[in-house]
Structure formats: C-alpha cells, structure tokens
Design a protein around this motif. Sequence first.
Motif, short mmCIF file in Angstrom:
data_model
loop_
_atom_site.label_atom_id
_atom_site.label_comp_id
_atom_site.label_asym_id
_atom_site.label_seq_id
_atom_site.Cartn_x
_atom_site.Cartn_y
_atom_site.Cartn_z
N GLY A 162 0.60 -1.00 -0.30
CA GLY A 162 0.06 0.03 -0.20
C GLY A 162 0.61 1.30 0.02
N HIS A 163 2.21 1.41 1.00
CA HIS A 163 2.61 2.05 0.66
C HIS A 163 2.89 2.57 -0.79
CE1 HIS A 163 3.03 1.63 5.52
NE2 HIS A 163 2.67 3.06 5.18
N ARG A 164 4.07 1.35 -0.96
CA ARG A 164 4.45 1.48 -2.72
C ARG A 164 3.38 2.22 -3.93
NH1 ARG A 164 7.51 1.88 0.49
NH2 ARG A 164 9.63 0.51 0.89
N ALA A 165 2.36 1.19 -3.02
CA ALA A 165 1.30 2.62 -4.44
C ALA A 165 1.15 3.58 -4.14
CB ALA A 165 0.18 1.67 -4.41
N GLU A 166 1.23 4.03 -2.98
CA GLU A 166 0.88 4.95 -2.85
C GLU A 166 2.13 6.27 -3.47
OE1 GLU A 166 0.91 8.10 1.37
OE2 GLU A 166 -1.25 6.26 1.13
N THR A 167 3.53 5.95 -3.25
CA THR A 167 4.44 6.50 -3.64
C THR A 167 4.17 6.36 -5.09
OG1 THR A 167 5.95 5.59 -1.51
CG2 THR A 167 7.04 6.42 -3.41
N ILE A 168 3.86 5.58 -5.75
CA ILE A 168 3.45 5.16 -7.34
C ILE A 168 3.24 6.01 -8.06
CG2 ILE A 168 3.14 4.32 -9.06
CD1 ILE A 168 5.12 1.53 -7.96
N LEU A 169 1.43 6.13 -6.87
CA LEU A 169 0.95 7.16 -7.41
C LEU A 169 0.99 8.64 -7.26
CD1 LEU A 169 -2.42 5.32 -6.32
CD2 LEU A 169 -2.27 5.90 -8.98
N ASP A 170 1.72 9.33 -6.50
CA ASP A 170 2.58 10.43 -6.38
C ASP A 170 2.94 10.82 -7.37
OD1 ASP A 170 0.21 10.48 -3.88
OD2 ASP A 170 2.39 10.03 -2.71
N ALA A 171 4.05 9.79 -7.40
CA ALA A 171 5.18 10.15 -8.59
C ALA A 171 3.92 10.33 -10.10
CB ALA A 171 6.14 9.33 -8.63
N ALA A 172 3.02 9.91 -10.27
CA ALA A 172 2.57 9.75 -11.16
C ALA A 172 1.24 10.79 -11.77
CB ALA A 172 1.79 8.41 -11.63
N LYS A 173 0.99 11.66 -10.36
CA LYS A 173 -0.11 12.67 -10.45
C LYS A 173 1.08 13.52 -10.68
CE LYS A 173 -3.53 10.90 -7.41
NZ LYS A 173 -3.74 10.78 -5.63
#
Length: 135
Positions: free
Chosen positions: A104-115
């Motif tokens: 979940g933490h990794r997915a959040e990091t990826i989503l933040d970078a994509a945004k």
Amino acid sequence: GDWISNAELRRYYSSAAIVLNDHWQDMRDEGFFSNRLYDALASGAFVVSDHVPGIEEEFDNGLVTYRRKDELIAVLDRYLADPEARRDVARRGRAAVLSRHTFGHRAETILDAAKALLAEQATAVSVGPTPARLD
C-alpha cells in the motif's frame, strides 16, 4: 532447498529462529535492499543480514547485520542463545515494515509520482490561438 510458494513463505519465515539474508554485490554497491528483508520482517522473523549502508536506519534497527564471517558466527551464537533479544529486534523490524514499507505504501508512492508527472505535463502544454475554421 525446494521452492516455497508465496502463500506459504510467511509461515516459514515466522517459524525460523533466524532468517539469513544476503545481497548480490551489485545490490550492495547500489544500496538496494533485498525483498527477503521486507517479507521476513513483515512476518515477524528475526533477520541477520550482510551489511548494506543505511540498512539499520531503513528498518529501525529491527535486524542485525554482519560484515565478516567471524561477526556472523558471533551474531548467530549470541542470538540463538537469547530468544527474548531476537523477539525484541524482530518486533522493531516488523513495526518498521508495516508502518512504512507495505505494498500500500509503495502504491501510494507510485501514484504520487504519476500525479506529479501529469501535473508537470499539464503546465508544459501551452494554449495557442484557436485555429481558423476552414469552411
């Protein structure tokens, strides 16, 4: 040994007195931590690993490291004789992984970078004059 399925891996790690981990030299050189560390610590295992710069900080001193063979032997002897110390270290490692290093933490990091990338693209596009209509 035989291959262990991911579904069973937690059981193996959590039932071991000590889980040993080591890194390929290129991983150590580049500061990459083995996936085994995250999996084993999340399961509550006590982990002994070769040293990689920053590893103690990454896991809140929730694992024990060694640099030489004689250190490894001393660490194994010490902690095999002290189950309570193993539990204390393992608790810190598990808490570090669960608080900062889950999928979940990794997915959040990826989503933040994509945004952030999408926001950069949106501001990089300029709106020019409206093209003339061809009737």
